[in-house]
Design an enzyme around this catalytic site. Sequence first.
Site: not given
Length: 496
Positions: A143, A146, A332
């Site tokens: 993640s 991102k 997230s």
Amino acid sequence: MEQRRTWRLSAVSAFVGLVVAVASVLAAGPWDNGQRKAERARAAGSPGTGGERHGGDDARSAPGAAPVLAPLGTAAVAPSPDSGDDAVPAPTQAGLADALEPLLDENGADGALGRTGSVSVVDAATGRQVYGARADAKAVPASIIKLATGVAALSALGPDHRIKTTVVVPEGGGKGKDKDRIVLVGGGDPTLTARPAKGPDAPASLRKLADKTASALKKSGTDSVRLGYDTSLYSGPVLHPIGPNENISPVTPLMVDEGRLDDSDHGPAPRSHDPAADAAEEFATMLRDRGIAVKGEPRSVKAAKDGKGVRPLATVRSQPLSALVERALTNSDNDIAEALARQTAVAAGEPASFDGAGRAVMARLNKLRLPLSGARIADGSGLDRADHVSAALLAQVLVRAADPDHPELRPVLTGLPVAGFTGTLRGRYAQDAVGRGVVRAKTGTLTGVNTLAGAVVDADGRLLVFAFMTNGTTDPQGAQRALDRMASALANCGCR
């Protein structure tokens, strides 16, 4: 010694401005055995999500992200070399090695950090990597990709951009097969909500869109319509490569509440198999409740080629892109991240698909002169193991976000979770952890993958950004603790 202490306290207070989003920096308060009590208390008093306040969906001109991070050149960054004894000391490779390598040695190889790992620590003032361990090696980022998605979207569209959801009337009022038809056109806002939404920070409201649509129809003397819905903004596969999953809905430009089938607003949840059709059904029900008869079932249609030949009837707008980026990073949020990647693709003239979005994000990062050699971005969320980037790249993404020449990228910093208090770091960093309330970082977790990337002010008052990546872990909790100790070590060392 007293002078160094003064620099340390003022620098840390400036960094905690990221947490509390205040314009003035106050004295940090007493130290206790190396722990930053005042900073942690201040972080505890901050809201659990997001780092900014933003206007409602009807705002005509949304403000950009407020300058809540201490500007480069102040206490959090070293002054010029000729500024005398008051200069904030720069970290050294040897100092960082002394702080990090014992932790890497302890947890590497067969330890908590798994088979392979990479580290990049960069001085935000200079953009120079001060310490690296396999920093250029490509790894699955999970993640923390991102960060790149957010920077690309903000660079392409700006922090004030708002995503529109629109109701249109085709072909000059509807004739022939389109007689009495209105079309709900998805613009790519996954935060559009069917729930009650009030206040300046509320997301775009499907209820408000129904209010506006019903009012406009009644003014034109229309009390009966057929409803279509248009998802043609996106192309390519709707399902993420990981398949049906509670971590992400089918990726479509029309959905309400991220396709969630419960009352949650973040985290895993049961998801709709067809979020666009469900949103259209919900909208039809709302129109009926407002005195507009909706004939038949909503149908998937294309309003008009290239958006031409339609008359707008009603529109709502998302929160500004700065708020969406913050939410994507703090929680997230995979749905928002994929939407940001597709908005970047639309801005670049690429197909709004997984492939097109990956190309558009890479092109934006290249325009920002980031080190992309060997990198591959396959999605916006990091759920795809085909993503491969280096720790050096992600650290430089954070450097750009801290750069005063790129104020549009600041939400990438203000959206970072705060250690021990907000978002995906709320449950990490024990009460007495050095980095609690001081470290701000994006987390990344897949089976066998643990990553952490963010920013911290060291004990000498220097703003550092870092990226820690490890693949091949077998103990996810142990790996998280090891990464958290590494970030805490940066917060607590002079690194000289």
